[in-house]
Design a protein around this motif. Structure first.
Motif, PDB file in Angstrom:
ATOM      1  N   SER A 204      50.998  43.400  53.657  1.00  0.00           N
ATOM      2  CA  SER A 204      51.778  44.029  54.728  1.00  0.00           C
ATOM      3  C   SER A 204      50.895  44.746  55.752  1.00  0.00           C
ATOM      4  O   SER A 204      51.394  45.214  56.777  1.00  0.00           O
ATOM      5  CB  SER A 204      52.767  45.030  54.137  1.00  0.00           C
ATOM      6  OG  SER A 204      52.081  46.145  53.583  1.00  0.00           O
ATOM      7  N   ARG A 205      49.587  44.848  55.480  1.00  0.00           N
ATOM      8  CA  ARG A 205      48.649  45.569  56.353  1.00  0.00           C
ATOM      9  C   ARG A 205      49.119  47.018  56.576  1.00  0.00           C
ATOM     10  O   ARG A 205      48.972  47.579  57.656  1.00  0.00           O
ATOM     11  CB  ARG A 205      48.461  44.856  57.693  1.00  0.00           C
ATOM     12  CG  ARG A 205      48.163  43.372  57.565  1.00  0.00           C
ATOM     13  CD  ARG A 205      47.498  42.785  58.783  1.00  0.00           C
ATOM     14  NE  ARG A 205      48.238  42.886  60.009  1.00  0.00           N
ATOM     15  CZ  ARG A 205      49.114  41.990  60.452  1.00  0.00           C
ATOM     16  NH1 ARG A 205      49.385  40.913  59.725  1.00  0.00           N
ATOM     17  NH2 ARG A 205      49.717  42.144  61.615  1.00  0.00           N
ATOM     18  N   ALA A 206      49.665  47.620  55.549  1.00  0.00           N
ATOM     19  CA  ALA A 206      50.279  48.948  55.660  1.00  0.00           C
ATOM     20  C   ALA A 206      49.228  50.046  55.747  1.00  0.00           C
ATOM     21  O   ALA A 206      48.095  49.902  55.274  1.00  0.00           O
ATOM     22  CB  ALA A 206      51.182  49.203  54.458  1.00  0.00           C
ATOM     23  N   GLY A 207      49.640  51.161  56.358  1.00  0.00           N
ATOM     24  CA  GLY A 207      48.836  52.367  56.331  1.00  0.00           C
ATOM     25  C   GLY A 207      49.093  53.140  55.048  1.00  0.00           C
ATOM     26  O   GLY A 207      49.942  52.775  54.234  1.00  0.00           O
ATOM     27  N   PHE A 208      48.358  54.231  54.874  1.00  0.00           N
ATOM     28  CA  PHE A 208      48.466  55.031  53.654  1.00  0.00           C
ATOM     29  C   PHE A 208      49.560  56.083  53.795  1.00  0.00           C
ATOM     30  O   PHE A 208      49.773  56.638  54.883  1.00  0.00           O
ATOM     31  CB  PHE A 208      47.132  55.708  53.349  1.00  0.00           C
ATOM     32  CG  PHE A 208      46.066  54.750  52.897  1.00  0.00           C
ATOM     33  CD1 PHE A 208      45.861  54.501  51.557  1.00  0.00           C
ATOM     34  CD2 PHE A 208      45.277  54.085  53.835  1.00  0.00           C
ATOM     35  CE1 PHE A 208      44.879  53.612  51.139  1.00  0.00           C
ATOM     36  CE2 PHE A 208      44.292  53.199  53.430  1.00  0.00           C
ATOM     37  CZ  PHE A 208      44.090  52.958  52.071  1.00  0.00           C
ATOM     38  N   ALA A 209      50.211  56.361  52.669  1.00  0.00           N
ATOM     39  CA  ALA A 209      51.310  57.329  52.663  1.00  0.00           C
ATOM     40  C   ALA A 209      50.846  58.710  53.109  1.00  0.00           C
ATOM     41  O   ALA A 209      51.616  59.483  53.663  1.00  0.00           O
ATOM     42  CB  ALA A 209      51.934  57.398  51.276  1.00  0.00           C
ATOM     43  N   GLY A 210      49.597  59.023  52.880  1.00  0.00           N
ATOM     44  CA  GLY A 210      49.077  60.336  53.264  1.00  0.00           C
ATOM     45  C   GLY A 210      48.811  60.486  54.748  1.00  0.00           C
ATOM     46  O   GLY A 210      48.441  61.572  55.202  1.00  0.00           O
ATOM     47  N   GLY A 211      48.993  59.405  55.510  1.00  0.00           N
ATOM     48  CA  GLY A 211      48.770  59.460  56.948  1.00  0.00           C
ATOM     49  C   GLY A 211      47.472  58.783  57.353  1.00  0.00           C
ATOM     50  O   GLY A 211      46.575  58.562  56.538  1.00  0.00           O
ATOM     51  N   THR A 212      47.385  58.453  58.641  1.00  0.00           N
ATOM     52  CA  THR A 212      46.207  57.772  59.167  1.00  0.00           C
ATOM     53  C   THR A 212      44.955  58.620  58.959  1.00  0.00           C
ATOM     54  O   THR A 212      44.943  59.813  59.248  1.00  0.00           O
ATOM     55  CB  THR A 212      46.383  57.475  60.659  1.00  0.00           C
ATOM     56  OG1 THR A 212      47.543  56.662  60.844  1.00  0.00           O
ATOM     57  CG2 THR A 212      45.171  56.746  61.219  1.00  0.00           C
ATOM     58  N   GLY A 213      43.921  57.998  58.443  1.00  0.00           N
ATOM     59  CA  GLY A 213      42.661  58.683  58.198  1.00  0.00           C
ATOM     60  C   GLY A 213      42.515  59.234  56.798  1.00  0.00           C
ATOM     61  O   GLY A 213      41.435  59.717  56.430  1.00  0.00           O
ATOM     62  N   THR A 214      43.583  59.149  56.008  1.00  0.00           N
ATOM     63  CA  THR A 214      43.528  59.668  54.635  1.00  0.00           C
ATOM     64  C   THR A 214      42.395  59.009  53.856  1.00  0.00           C
ATOM     65  O   THR A 214      41.536  59.679  53.271  1.00  0.00           O
ATOM     66  CB  THR A 214      44.865  59.417  53.910  1.00  0.00           C
ATOM     67  OG1 THR A 214      45.900  60.123  54.581  1.00  0.00           O
ATOM     68  CG2 THR A 214      44.795  59.874  52.456  1.00  0.00           C
ATOM     69  N   ALA A 215      42.387  57.678  53.835  1.00  0.00           N
ATOM     70  CA  ALA A 215      41.368  56.946  53.092  1.00  0.00           C
ATOM     71  C   ALA A 215      40.034  56.963  53.821  1.00  0.00           C
ATOM     72  O   ALA A 215      38.977  57.070  53.204  1.00  0.00           O
ATOM     73  CB  ALA A 215      41.830  55.515  52.851  1.00  0.00           C
ATOM     74  N   GLY A 216      40.086  56.836  55.148  1.00  0.00           N
ATOM     75  CA  GLY A 216      38.859  56.759  55.923  1.00  0.00           C
ATOM     76  C   GLY A 216      37.979  57.985  55.768  1.00  0.00           C
ATOM     77  O   GLY A 216      36.757  57.880  55.620  1.00  0.00           O
ATOM     78  N   LEU A 217      38.584  59.169  55.789  1.00  0.00           N
ATOM     79  CA  LEU A 217      37.815  60.406  55.667  1.00  0.00           C
ATOM     80  C   LEU A 217      37.175  60.513  54.288  1.00  0.00           C
ATOM     81  O   LEU A 217      36.000  60.897  54.153  1.00  0.00           O
ATOM     82  CB  LEU A 217      38.712  61.614  55.928  1.00  0.00           C
ATOM     83  CG  LEU A 217      38.029  62.983  55.891  1.00  0.00           C
ATOM     84  CD1 LEU A 217      36.912  63.066  56.930  1.00  0.00           C
ATOM     85  CD2 LEU A 217      39.056  64.091  56.124  1.00  0.00           C
ATOM     86  N   ILE A 218      37.935  60.142  53.265  1.00  0.00           N
ATOM     87  CA  ILE A 218      37.369  60.163  51.906  1.00  0.00           C
ATOM     88  C   ILE A 218      36.213  59.175  51.808  1.00  0.00           C
ATOM     89  O   ILE A 218      35.149  59.490  51.266  1.00  0.00           O
ATOM     90  CB  ILE A 218      38.457  59.834  50.866  1.00  0.00           C
ATOM     91  CG1 ILE A 218      39.528  60.934  50.845  1.00  0.00           C
ATOM     92  CG2 ILE A 218      37.852  59.639  49.480  1.00  0.00           C
ATOM     93  CD1 ILE A 218      40.763  60.578  50.032  1.00  0.00           C
TER      94      ILE A 218
END
Length: 463
Positions: free
Chosen positions: A390-404
């Protein structure tokens, strides 16, 4: 002689930094609490921080250190030029040898009839120049109403008021009273985030044709220029579908509007040609340059301008300029940088090495977090997602995974930037296959650790 050395403990350097140094694009109070990373040395593609940690710099500083760190030749050229002519301007019917030589060299390297250079101190200044230049051009041709410049959402063209207005980043537009009038933005060609169920090539055509729709809506008689990066850099290394750029060129030709290629990131070898315009097959009237022009060793930028535009604005006084435009030391350093690039065939090195990097980079899609990998030459991106189909974003909001992921990269000796949930690289062009292997290995470990953190914190869910 005043010497600046790392003679203090890291904590004291961080305290002094927090007390006096305002950082760009930062929440400075939070940064002061956390403590900035203090870089003290660099060689090749590696940085060394104040604690002695070595870090592979997969971002070439800020997309700019194309020839790698620690090239004594550039230091020697700068010192020699400082002794001979440390500064003079090019106002008041005056010039100097480094500016003359660099302008000539850039005219030789640039494609087509891009034979003229207006110097600046960096890309932001150069794009401010472009705003005034294209509007002056049309005014001198008797069409002062042609003042609108069309750009793209999520584009980055610098952070001065004019350049940030050209850029299409909402966070920048929220501060400082920008954009200025007569700047219009159309949608970006980012199929992963915005293409839905459409075919990528059809999506590319659709997004390109938004330029034509904007021209017709705003009035063909009012459009001065269209500006775009051949590959969107700070927006997340967004590579347009193959159908996009030929259609953009067709539209610019049909409506006789100026095409400005922002080559600040893509220029000087990064895409496997001297300029990204060549890689994408476009014919700009103006190219914005900076960063790789001096490999970041000295602040310099400029606009390379075609014969037609230069001839028109040259017929009268162009009331525009910068104190440090074409600075002799910066120009001399840029010339030496270009000499090294040619002598060591770094553009050829990119062409020979990029296929190896591409193969390794695309293999990253096997990771459970990576939905898309895009790469052109020596600039690439990974789109992180909790749900690939689905190419979905993360439930925590944009940048949640990227920052980690960015923080886990640093923890594993790697500089890899995040833009939202896209991880991006633009390593020094001198990177070797062995160093590529190290970069990929460290990135993989960082992604593995990011995956575990997201899973343990309940963040591995689609928005």
């Amino acid at each position: 002689m005043t010497a600046i050395t790392n003679h203090l403990p890291t904590e004291e350097l961080q305290r002094l930094d927090a007390a006096h140094h305002i950082h760009p694009f930062s929440a400075n109070h939070d940064l002061g609490t956390e403590g900035a990373r203090v870089i003290v040395r660099a060689k090749g593609i590696e940085l060394t921080d104040s604690d002695g940690n070595q870090i592979l710099d997969a971002m070439a500083g800020l997309w700019c250190v194309n020839i790698g760190y620690g090239r004594d030749e550039l230091a020697e050229v700068a010192a020699r030029q400082m002794r001979e002519l440390p500064y003079y301007n090019s106002f008041f019917k005056t010039t100097h040898v480094p500016a003359i030589a660099l302008a000539q060299k850039l005219a030789q390297l640039a494609p087509g009839d891009l034979n003229h250079v207006f110097f600046a101190s960096g890309g932001s200044e150069a794009n401010d120049t472009n705003i005034r230049m294209v509007r002056t051009y049309w005014a001198m041709k008797g069409k002062p109403e042609k003042s609108i410049i069309i750009s793209r959402k999520n584009a980055y063209h610098g952070s001065t008021v004019g350049a940030a207005s050209l850029g299409g980043m909402a966070g920048m537009h929220a501060q400082g009273g920008i954009p200025i009038p007569d700047i219009h933005h159309i949608n970006q060609p980012n199929w992963w985030a915005e293409g839905g169920d459409s075919d990528p090539e059809e999506f590319g055509l659709q997004r390109a044709r938004e330029l034509e729709e904007a021209i017709l809506s705003l009035g063909e008689n009012r459009i001065a220029a269209f500006i775009a990066e051949p590959v969107q850099g700070a927006g997340g290394v967004i590579v347009a579908p193959d159908s996009y750029w030929p259609e953009i060129q067709r539209i610019c030709d049909k409506y006789e509007i100026l095409l400005i290629a922002d080559e600040v990131i893509c220029g000087f070898g990064r895409t496997g040609n001297w300029f990204g315009s060549e890689t994408m097959g476009i014919r700009p009237h103006i190219m914005t340059i900076a960063k790789g022009l001096s490999s970041g060793y000295a602040p310099i930028g400029g606009s390379i301008v075609c014969d037609e535009v230069a001839n028109v604005i040259g017929a009268d006084e162009f009331n525009h300029g910068y104190t440090y435009g074409g600075h002799p030391v910066a120009a001399a350093v840029a010339l030496e940088n270009l000499r090294i690039m040619e002598e060591e065939d770094l553009v050829g090195h990119v062409r020979r090495t990029a296929p190896y990097l591409k193969d390794k980079w695309l293999s990253m899609t096997a990771h459970p977090l990576v939905g898309e990998a895009k790469i052109v030459g020596m600039m690439g991106s990974l789109a992180l997602t909790p749900d690939k189909p689905s190419r979905a974003g993360f439930a925590g909001g944009t940048g949640t995974a990227g920052l980690i992921a960015r923080d886990r990269c640093f923890a594993n000796g790697l500089v890899m930037r995040h833009v939202g949930d896209r991880m991006i690289i633009a390593p020094p062009l001198v990177i070797t296959p062995a160093e590529i292997d190290t970069m990929i290995a460290r990135a993989t470990i960082a992604l593995d650790e990011t995956y575990e953190i997201l899973k343990n914190e309940g963040l591995l869910r689609a928005a």
